[in-house]
Design a protein around this motif. Structure first.
Motif, PDB file in Angstrom:
ATOM      1  N   LEU A 104       0.819  -1.210   0.000  1.00 17.53           N
ATOM      2  CA  LEU A 104       0.000   0.000   0.000  1.00 17.53           C
ATOM      3  C   LEU A 104       0.856   1.265   0.000  1.00 17.53           C
ATOM      4  O   LEU A 104       0.530   2.241  -0.688  1.00 17.53           O
ATOM      5  CB  LEU A 104      -0.933   0.002   1.214  1.00 17.53           C
ATOM      6  CG  LEU A 104      -1.888   1.202   1.335  1.00 17.53           C
ATOM      7  CD1 LEU A 104      -2.819   1.277   0.131  1.00 17.53           C
ATOM      8  CD2 LEU A 104      -2.699   1.092   2.626  1.00 17.53           C
ATOM      9  N   ALA A 105       1.953   1.258   0.727  1.00 16.50           N
ATOM     10  CA  ALA A 105       2.796   2.448   0.805  1.00 16.50           C
ATOM     11  C   ALA A 105       3.440   2.795  -0.536  1.00 16.50           C
ATOM     12  O   ALA A 105       3.915   3.927  -0.726  1.00 16.50           O
ATOM     13  CB  ALA A 105       3.885   2.251   1.857  1.00 16.50           C
ATOM     14  N   ALA A 106       3.446   1.849  -1.470  1.00 19.95           N
ATOM     15  CA  ALA A 106       4.086   2.072  -2.773  1.00 19.95           C
ATOM     16  C   ALA A 106       3.094   2.425  -3.875  1.00 19.95           C
ATOM     17  O   ALA A 106       3.432   2.348  -5.059  1.00 19.95           O
ATOM     18  CB  ALA A 106       4.899   0.841  -3.168  1.00 19.95           C
ATOM     19  N   VAL A 107       1.880   2.824  -3.497  1.00 18.82           N
ATOM     20  CA  VAL A 107       0.911   3.266  -4.512  1.00 18.82           C
ATOM     21  C   VAL A 107       1.497   4.349  -5.414  1.00 18.82           C
ATOM     22  O   VAL A 107       1.332   4.293  -6.642  1.00 18.82           O
ATOM     23  CB  VAL A 107      -0.401   3.737  -3.849  1.00 18.82           C
ATOM     24  CG1 VAL A 107      -1.246   4.552  -4.830  1.00 18.82           C
ATOM     25  CG2 VAL A 107      -1.205   2.547  -3.356  1.00 18.82           C
ATOM     26  N   PRO A 108       2.209   5.373  -4.882  1.00 22.99           N
ATOM     27  CA  PRO A 108       2.804   6.373  -5.778  1.00 22.99           C
ATOM     28  C   PRO A 108       3.761   5.765  -6.808  1.00 22.99           C
ATOM     29  O   PRO A 108       3.777   6.177  -7.971  1.00 22.99           O
ATOM     30  CB  PRO A 108       3.546   7.312  -4.818  1.00 22.99           C
ATOM     31  CG  PRO A 108       2.791   7.196  -3.536  1.00 22.99           C
ATOM     32  CD  PRO A 108       2.393   5.749  -3.457  1.00 22.99           C
ATOM     33  N   GLU A 109       4.518   4.764  -6.379  1.00 22.87           N
ATOM     34  CA  GLU A 109       5.443   4.098  -7.298  1.00 22.87           C
ATOM     35  C   GLU A 109       4.681   3.364  -8.398  1.00 22.87           C
ATOM     36  O   GLU A 109       5.057   3.406  -9.578  1.00 22.87           O
ATOM     37  CB  GLU A 109       6.330   3.116  -6.528  1.00 22.87           C
ATOM     38  CG  GLU A 109       7.351   2.394  -7.382  1.00 22.87           C
ATOM     39  CD  GLU A 109       8.154   1.367  -6.601  1.00 22.87           C
ATOM     40  OE1 GLU A 109       8.825   0.536  -7.241  1.00 22.87           O
ATOM     41  OE2 GLU A 109       8.104   1.388  -5.356  1.00 22.87           O
ATOM     42  N   ALA A 110       3.611   2.683  -8.027  1.00 24.03           N
ATOM     43  CA  ALA A 110       2.804   1.958  -9.013  1.00 24.03           C
ATOM     44  C   ALA A 110       2.177   2.916 -10.023  1.00 24.03           C
ATOM     45  O   ALA A 110       2.171   2.650 -11.237  1.00 24.03           O
ATOM     46  CB  ALA A 110       1.719   1.152  -8.304  1.00 24.03           C
TER      47      ALA A 110
END
Length: 311
Positions: free
Chosen positions: A288-294
């Motif tokens: 979830l914390a990597a949504v910006p990366e996705a």
């Protein structure tokens, strides 16, 4: 969460209370979600036409799969403990999301939450585009342009499910995947040209938008249909719709549309998932914390198949 329109690096991970459950809604404990161009458009407010729709939920995310936590008044189809998948307008990039009850279907026990979450918007776009707009029939010659994309990987399988002979167009790196998904013929666009080879198709499902109006028309049979589901984002006001609208005005065989999330079609996809006729292709799972990366990877235009968020 986002405070106004922003780029991916403007999103913040925050602790918030679970959303309220209104009449006709279901509170879902999210186990997985997936990213779509839809999320990018409403996060950034581009194309500008998206800004005519008020963002009532600061949490992005539409696709989801999870477990029913509670139900609102009037909901009889679901009860706590049911595993479901579907899509909502916003809010699925979170531990909990409230979803209209008629935008969910039961998750088949044979697929993971990640596979189910990858399916709703892309799967519905492929299903409705081919079945309803393209009026696909057994034995037809169907070309899928952009066959390695989020929607294209579903479109190849949906076309095969409906008995069509499928030609998939993709890059060299994705030829093996297109074959695995069931394409009868695969065209590597870096070495071959589906327009120049002289083949004419009953139906072209275009998720890439890489060819001109005249070129696409030459690849169609006289009574063929071209269904648009994507394209370049160069127009700041209408995005991919700009060129599609112009083409539609010039030729009635050109069809553009946006997918409609409804239980009946979600259940059709669930049946295909359960039977093995549909196998979501997932490039990568992110926390979830990597949504910006996705979302940043999605924006490059080089994402292969689906990007999934695991919670």
């Amino acid at each position: 969460m986002q405070d106004g329109y922003c780029r991916p690096d403007g999103l913040e991970l925050r602790e918030v209370a679970p959303p309220p459950v209104r009449d006709g809604e279901v509170l879902v404990r999210v186990r997985a979600a997936s990213v779509n161009s839809y999320d990018w458009h409403f996060m950034t407010g581009t194309p500008y036409m998206t800004r005519t729709i008020r963002l009532r939920n600061p949490i992005p995310g539409a696709d989801l799969a999870g477990t029913v936590e509670s139900v609102g008044a009037g909901v009889t189809a679901w009860r706590p403990g049911d595993d479901v998948f579907g899509a909502t307008h916003r809010g699925s990039f979170a531990d909990y999301v409230s979803v209209p009850a008629d935008r969910l279907a039961r998750k088949p026990s044979t697929v993971t939450f990640e596979q189910a979450a990858a399916t709703p918007i892309a799967g519905l776009t492929a299903l409705q585009g081919l079945r309803d707009k393209g009026r696909i029939k057994p034995g037809q010659q169907v070309l899928i342009n952009g066959a390695s994309g989020a929607v294209g990987t579903f479109a190849v399988q949906v076309a095969r499910f409906h008995g069509a002979t499928v030609t998939a167009v993709c890059s060299t790196a994705n030829v093996a995947t297109a074959r695995k998904l069931g394409a009868d013929r695969v065209i590597d666009y870096t070495t071959e040209d589906f327009v120049a080879d002289g083949t004419r198709y009953d139906l072209i499902f275009d998720g890439a938008g890489t060819r001109s109006f005249a070129e696409r028309r030459r690849a169609l049979r006289p009574d063929g249909t071209l269904v648009f589901v994507g394209g370049p984002r160069t127009n700041r006001w209408l995005g991919p719709l700009a060129g599609q609208v112009v083409m539609r005005l010039r030729d009635r065989r050109m069809v553009l549309f946006l997918a409609n999330t409804n239980r009946e079609d979600l259940e059709s996809l669930a049946g295909m998932l359960a039977d093995g006729a549909l196998a979501p292709e997932i490039e990568r799972c992110y926390p979830l914390a990597a949504v910006p990366e996705a979302l940043t990877h999605l924006s490059t235009g080089h994402a292969r198949a689906k990007l999934v968020i695991s919670l």
